[in-house]
Design a protein around this motif. Structure first.
Motif, PDB file in Angstrom:
ATOM      1  N   VAL A   1      40.663  15.224  -6.467  1.00  0.00           N
ATOM      2  CA  VAL A   1      39.559  14.864  -7.357  1.00  0.00           C
ATOM      3  C   VAL A   1      40.065  14.585  -8.765  1.00  0.00           C
ATOM      4  O   VAL A   1      39.695  13.574  -9.383  1.00  0.00           O
ATOM      5  N   THR A   2      40.929  15.443  -9.290  1.00  0.00           N
ATOM      6  CA  THR A   2      41.319  15.303 -10.688  1.00  0.00           C
ATOM      7  C   THR A   2      42.208  14.088 -10.924  1.00  0.00           C
ATOM      8  O   THR A   2      42.169  13.475 -11.996  1.00  0.00           O
ATOM      9  N   ARG A   3      43.037  13.714  -9.937  1.00  0.00           N
ATOM     10  CA  ARG A   3      44.023  12.660 -10.165  1.00  0.00           C
ATOM     11  C   ARG A   3      43.358  11.309 -10.439  1.00  0.00           C
ATOM     12  O   ARG A   3      43.838  10.530 -11.265  1.00  0.00           O
ATOM     13  N   LEU A   4      42.251  11.011  -9.748  1.00  0.00           N
ATOM     14  CA  LEU A   4      41.602   9.719  -9.964  1.00  0.00           C
ATOM     15  C   LEU A   4      40.960   9.643 -11.343  1.00  0.00           C
ATOM     16  O   LEU A   4      40.965   8.582 -11.977  1.00  0.00           O
ATOM     17  N   MET A   5      40.419  10.758 -11.815  1.00  0.00           N
ATOM     18  CA  MET A   5      39.863  10.732 -13.168  1.00  0.00           C
ATOM     19  C   MET A   5      40.973  10.643 -14.202  1.00  0.00           C
ATOM     20  O   MET A   5      40.820   9.956 -15.226  1.00  0.00           O
ATOM     21  N   HIS A   6      42.083  11.317 -13.952  1.00  0.00           N
ATOM     22  CA  HIS A   6      43.220  11.202 -14.863  1.00  0.00           C
ATOM     23  C   HIS A   6      43.696   9.755 -14.934  1.00  0.00           C
ATOM     24  O   HIS A   6      44.007   9.234 -16.017  1.00  0.00           O
TER      25      HIS A   6
ATOM     26  N   ARG B   1      41.473  13.239 -19.759  1.00  0.00           N
ATOM     27  CA  ARG B   1      42.493  14.260 -19.980  1.00  0.00           C
ATOM     28  C   ARG B   1      42.286  15.425 -19.014  1.00  0.00           C
ATOM     29  O   ARG B   1      41.150  15.810 -18.724  1.00  0.00           O
ATOM     30  N   LEU B   2      43.391  16.000 -18.534  1.00  0.00           N
ATOM     31  CA  LEU B   2      43.274  17.107 -17.597  1.00  0.00           C
ATOM     32  C   LEU B   2      42.615  18.328 -18.221  1.00  0.00           C
ATOM     33  O   LEU B   2      41.901  19.075 -17.546  1.00  0.00           O
ATOM     34  N   CYS B   3      42.814  18.536 -19.512  1.00  0.00           N
ATOM     35  CA  CYS B   3      42.146  19.669 -20.149  1.00  0.00           C
ATOM     36  C   CYS B   3      40.629  19.469 -20.188  1.00  0.00           C
ATOM     37  O   CYS B   3      39.866  20.438 -20.257  1.00  0.00           O
ATOM     38  N   ASP B   4      40.179  18.206 -20.114  1.00  0.00           N
ATOM     39  CA  ASP B   4      38.742  17.939 -20.036  1.00  0.00           C
ATOM     40  C   ASP B   4      38.200  18.142 -18.627  1.00  0.00           C
ATOM     41  O   ASP B   4      36.994  18.012 -18.397  1.00  0.00           O
ATOM     42  N   LEU B   5      39.106  18.467 -17.678  1.00  0.00           N
ATOM     43  CA  LEU B   5      38.705  18.796 -16.309  1.00  0.00           C
ATOM     44  C   LEU B   5      38.928  20.282 -16.018  1.00  0.00           C
ATOM     45  O   LEU B   5      38.949  20.694 -14.857  1.00  0.00           O
ATOM     46  N   GLY B   6      39.119  21.066 -17.077  1.00  0.00           N
ATOM     47  CA  GLY B   6      39.225  22.510 -16.928  1.00  0.00           C
ATOM     48  C   GLY B   6      40.623  23.017 -16.680  1.00  0.00           C
ATOM     49  O   GLY B   6      40.803  24.210 -16.403  1.00  0.00           O
ATOM     50  N   ILE B   7      41.646  22.152 -16.782  1.00  0.00           N
ATOM     51  CA  ILE B   7      43.026  22.554 -16.504  1.00  0.00           C
ATOM     52  C   ILE B   7      43.717  22.873 -17.825  1.00  0.00           C
ATOM     53  O   ILE B   7      43.835  21.999 -18.691  1.00  0.00           O
TER      54      ILE B   7
ATOM     55  N   PRO C   1      41.963  23.581 -26.138  1.00  0.00           N
ATOM     56  CA  PRO C   1      40.926  24.273 -25.368  1.00  0.00           C
ATOM     57  C   PRO C   1      40.449  23.424 -24.195  1.00  0.00           C
ATOM     58  O   PRO C   1      40.312  22.202 -24.309  1.00  0.00           O
ATOM     59  N   VAL C   2      40.212  24.075 -23.057  1.00  0.00           N
ATOM     60  CA  VAL C   2      39.673  23.350 -21.910  1.00  0.00           C
ATOM     61  C   VAL C   2      38.179  23.161 -22.104  1.00  0.00           C
ATOM     62  O   VAL C   2      37.507  23.948 -22.774  1.00  0.00           O
ATOM     63  N   ALA C   3      37.683  22.113 -21.500  1.00  0.00           N
ATOM     64  CA  ALA C   3      36.249  21.857 -21.564  1.00  0.00           C
ATOM     65  C   ALA C   3      35.508  22.933 -20.791  1.00  0.00           C
ATOM     66  O   ALA C   3      35.988  23.409 -19.756  1.00  0.00           O
TER      67      ALA C   3
END
Length: 470
Positions: free
Chosen positions: A65-70, A75-81, A89-91
């Motif tokens: 899931v995260t790779r396609l949005m990246h 940004r991965l930190c905007d996906l909680g990583i 800070p993570v979202a």
């Protein structure tokens, strides 16, 4: 937009063939799930605490899931990583969910989109496609469900019809969680550990020397002793088998077996501990240890599975900042015939040795794996894995291996997932696709309906029980 699950999804378009597929699927739709290889954390079943929120459950740990949005610029930190370097800070979970819903269109036609659509509809009763406008409402719907007892991990385990769930575990894990689950009279499922020794066999792996020291400390031998190292690995395998393990899994870049003398192996082991091996020497030692793992599987009966052909952590900056399993593992070409020959020369004709070969390079299935499985009693064809566990790839897989090796040299379906809620969606997909493939053979007069009815049950139940010694 309505999110409707077609009851005939993944079946052939031709009405007559679709009718056959529908009937075949009915034969297996309610059979229990056997999941002999995966990455679900068993602690969620032991603790049985509610899942925290939709973003943590469905997005944060699912690199599909995260790779396609990246790739789309998120940004991965905007996906909680968490970013381990910058500390950005993570979202918060609701913002992560909003970002995902705004990008839902990216998943059309993908396997992850298919699984998520199944989860939304079947588990949460969601009948709308996610988007920026309904994101908050969908978050609240899922959050409310997660707060109920019926969505606790054990309740879902039973609801999903999971009979066997295998995890993936470090060789030095004490397996206390597995022991506690096995001893718990209120939990009836089988949760099996899997011996995963990559970091203890590959001198190039981070922390190899430290892992050798841990083995030696457990075994009461000197870290410099090659024989002690071998004995300790065998001892840890026995420990896993005593705790219910049925397999040992090996994730290697390339499947290489090298037959070294004891003195040659001991010399390379010394260099591996010191960190002085050349790249060629490191590959030779790793290849020797893959052969040693086969020897141990012959001795202790653990099924040997090989998951090769992945360039792990392809982007150094992403790995440094966000860690492994964050979407940047990339498939590479894989060959088995020559590199694995020393192993098959020694053990390939032993029927009690089970060797399951996977690939992310789908050309390897028809070119190498199916022909090998069509001769060697020990070799089984691993189900489509990772990038290939998708509808069109699964059908290509069936077409590419069946004419060479038939249906009975396969492993049964492997979900290979960390995403607990996706397990039933993945197995349902595989059962529908097997029904579709068999229906075509029936309609083309290449097999009869009675044979197809037996085969589809065997693909789902009999074959994985046999291959993984369940």
């Amino acid at each position: 937009m309505k999110l409707d699950l077609d009851p005939d999804r993944l079946f052939p378009v031709d009405p007559a063939t679709r009718e056959v597929a529908r009937a075949l699927y009915t034969e297996v739709a309610a059979l229990p799930i056997l999941s002999p290889h995966g990455h679900v954390d068993p602690a969620i079943l032991l603790g049985n605490v509610p899942f925290p929120d939709p973003a943590e459950l469905l997005i944060r740990y699912d690199h599909y899931v995260t790779r396609l949005m990246h790739a789309a610029g998120v940004r991965l930190c905007d996906l909680g990583i968490p970013d381990r370097v910058s500390g950005t800070p993570v979202a918060p979970p609701r913002e992560v969910w909003r970002t995902f819903c705004a990008h839902w269109h990216l998943y059309a036609g993908t396997a992850s989109g298919y699984w998520l659509q199944h989860e939304f509809s079947e588990l949460f009763g969601i009948d709308q496609h996610p988007d920026a406008q309904n994101a908050d409402a969908l978050f609240d719907t899922i959050q409310a469900a997660l707060a109920t007892d019926s969505f606790r991990p054990r309740a879902l385990f039973d609801q999903f019809g999971i009979e066997v769930l295998a995890t993936t575990d470090d060789p030095m894990d004490d397996l206390a969680v597995h022991r506690a689950l096995a001893d718990d009279p209120t939990f009836s499922g089988r949760v099996l550990p899997t011996f995963r020794p990559d970091a203890y066999l590959n001198p190039a792996a981070a922390g190899f020397a430290g892992n050798v020291d841990r083995l030696a400390d457990w075994n009461g031998t000197e870290p410099s002793s090659y024989q002690g190292y071998i004995d300790a690995l065998a001892g840890r395998r026995r420990y896993f088998a005593d705790h219910g393990a049925v397999s040992a899994d090996h994730g290697v870049l390339q499947p290489l077996a090298v037959d070294l003398s004891t003195s040659e192996a001991a010399s390379l082991f010394e260099g591996a501990r010191a960190g002085t091996l050349s790249a060629a020497e490191s590959r030779a030692f790793g290849g020797h240890m893959l052969l040693e793992m086969a020897r141990m599987s012959v001795a202790d009966g653990l099924v040997m599975t090989v998951h090769p052909g992945v360039f792990r952590n392809h982007n150094t900056d992403t790995f440094t900042r966000f860690g492994a399993d964050t979407g940047h593992d990339i498939p590479v070409t894989t060959t088995y015939v020559d590199p694995l020959r020393p192993l098959l020369e020694k053990y390939g004709n032993l029927p009690d040795f089970h060797l399951v070969l996977f690939a992310v390079d789908e050309t390897a299935y028809s070119r190498e794996i199916a022909p090998l499985a069509g001769f060697y009693p020990s070799v089984y064809i691993g189900a489509p894995w990772w990038f290939l566990d998708a509808p069109d790839a699964v059908l290509r897989f069936r077409a590419s291996v069946t004419e060479t090796a038939g249906f009975y040299r396969g492993s049964g379906f492997i979900d290979d997932t960390r995403a607990f809620l996706s397990i039933p969606a993945r197995h349902e997909m595989a059962r529908r696709l097997d029904a579709a493939f068999l229906a075509r053979l029936v309609r083309e007069g290449r097999t009869d309906i009675r044979s197809a009815e037996r085969i589809i049950v065997d693909l789902v139940d009999t074959i994985p029980r046999k291959v993984f010694k369940l």
